[in-house]
Design an enzyme around this catalytic site. Structure first.
Site, short mmCIF file in Angstrom:
data_model
loop_
_atom_site.label_atom_id
_atom_site.label_comp_id
_atom_site.label_asym_id
_atom_site.label_seq_id
_atom_site.Cartn_x
_atom_site.Cartn_y
_atom_site.Cartn_z
N LEU A 1 -1.41 3.37 14.78
CA LEU A 1 -2.29 4.37 14.19
C LEU A 1 -1.56 5.33 13.25
O LEU A 1 -2.12 6.34 12.83
CB LEU A 1 -2.98 5.17 15.31
CG LEU A 1 -3.80 4.31 16.27
CD1 LEU A 1 -4.43 5.17 17.34
CD2 LEU A 1 -4.87 3.52 15.53
N CYS A 2 -0.31 5.02 12.91
CA CYS A 2 0.43 5.85 11.96
C CYS A 2 0.02 5.52 10.53
O CYS A 2 -0.28 4.37 10.20
CB CYS A 2 1.94 5.62 12.11
SG CYS A 2 2.65 6.47 13.52
N MET B 1 6.73 10.81 13.67
CA MET B 1 6.91 9.47 14.21
C MET B 1 7.99 8.70 13.46
O MET B 1 8.71 7.88 14.05
CB MET B 1 5.59 8.69 14.16
CG MET B 1 4.50 9.25 15.07
SD MET B 1 5.07 9.50 16.78
CE MET B 1 5.63 7.86 17.23
N ASP C 1 22.54 -3.07 21.11
CA ASP C 1 22.85 -4.45 20.76
C ASP C 1 24.32 -4.60 20.38
O ASP C 1 24.96 -5.61 20.71
CB ASP C 1 21.96 -4.90 19.59
CG ASP C 1 22.24 -6.32 19.15
OD1 ASP C 1 22.25 -7.23 20.01
OD2 ASP C 1 22.48 -6.54 17.94
#
Length: 337
Positions: free
Chosen positions: A75-76, A111, A126
């Protein structure tokens, strides 16, 4: 009770319509950390991991993640990001992450900043998992946001977890030595728009890093947004903030006024010494209106936007900084100014 912005009255997910909102410069800063082992920290700081260039890889991943936020978070809104920075620091057993995102538009970039931190953290995991598969990503949270109707928001200190702020350009130095922090702010509409090269910010960052500072930046802002830029630079309370640009007599030059609005006390002798050194070689340097002063426990110094003006400023500041910052911190000699 406040309503959730992404849920309609029927309880269904929705994308908020921001078409009626006005554009403004918006900045968000987020942070987090990768908790790991002292062995991993030593390897990363020495650039000796099995997967080399750990921090550079994580930085690129974080920036890429911010740019893809609207693809990852349903929803960004898609945003035209004007700047994304990802910076790292170290504690004994963690790599701290700080990301800032900036745009000019009708909605915020929280965000994007949070996604940059999360993706950078995943990439760090990682990169170090061969040595420490039990590493964890913790404390991903928003620190500050600026712009829009609500202006400045800052996370209350009591809510801020144990994650240390993440400084950029960390030097692998003696872990027992005091590390001073600094931020470099570039006030330039052209550099912010990508139409001019930044010829001063990187010089200041390299100079301060060479003096042993942990440096954020260069943080680039258009002249009209320099107040936001100073707020961005000061929100982590660095020992020193050096600005470059926006000190002349042009109608758009606003750095001195923005600086005066955030400092508590002026250091007029520092600003005058910088002007005098420049004027001795270039008479037009007298037109610089740069100021210097104290914003709480942070020293803020304005330098001109030219390479020569920055060089003069560095020459004046270098022999002063240790004593000045010691005085601000409550130490040093009190017998002389």
């Amino acid at each position: 009770m406040s309503e959730l912005s992404h849920v309609d009255r029927e309880g269904r997910a929705r994308m908020v319509d921001v078409s009626a909102k006005s554009d403004s410069t918006r900045v968000a800063v987020a942070a987090g950390e990768l908790r790991t082992t002292a062995e991993v920290i030593a390897l990363v700081r020495a650039d000796d991991m099995p997967k080399a260039d750990v921090l550079s890889t994580a930085r690129i991943a974080g920036i890429s993640g911010a740019k893809k936020t609207s693809e990852l978070i349903p929803l960004c809104h898609q945003l035209a990001l004007s700047s994304v920075t990802v910076e790292f620091g170290f504690t004994e057993t963690s790599i701290t992450i700080e990301a800032s995102a900036k745009t000019k538009g009708p909605t915020g970039v929280e965000m994007e900043a949070l996604t940059a931190v999360a993706v950078a953290g995943l990439t760090l995991h990682d990169m170090v998992k061969a040595v420490d598969p039990a590493a964890t990503i913790d404390g991903v949270r928003l620190l500050t946001k600026d712009g829009g109707k609500h202006g400045h928001w800052e996370r209350p200190e009591a809510e801020d977890g144990p994650v240390a702020p993440a400084p950029a350009h960390v030097r692998p130095a003696d872990p027992d030595a005091e590390i001073r922090t600094a931020a470099v702010v570039v006030a330039s509409t052209g550099v912010a728009a990508g139409t001019r090269a930044d010829t001063t910010g990187p010089v200041l960052v390299e100079w301060l890093a060479g003096l042993g500072y942990s440096v954020r930046g260069p943080l680039v802002y258009a002249d009209a947004d320099i107040t936001v830029g100073l707020a961005d630079a000061l929100h982590l309370t660095p020992s020193l903030v050096v600005t470059t640009g926006g000190t002349g007599a042009s109608p758009t030059d606003a750095t001195p006024e923005a600086t005066l609005s955030v400092i508590d006390r002026e250091l007029p002798g520092v600003a005058e010494a910088i002007r005098q050194r420049g004027t001795a070689k270039f008479p037009l340097a007298a037109l610089s209106r740069g100021v210097a002063g104290l914003a709480g426990s942070s020293v803020v110094v304005n330098l001109p936007g030219s390479p020569g003006g920055v060089k003069d400023g560095m020459a004046v500041l270098e022999p002063l900084l240790d004593h000045l910052l010691a005085q601000v911190a409550g130490g040093g000699s009190h017998d002389n100014p």
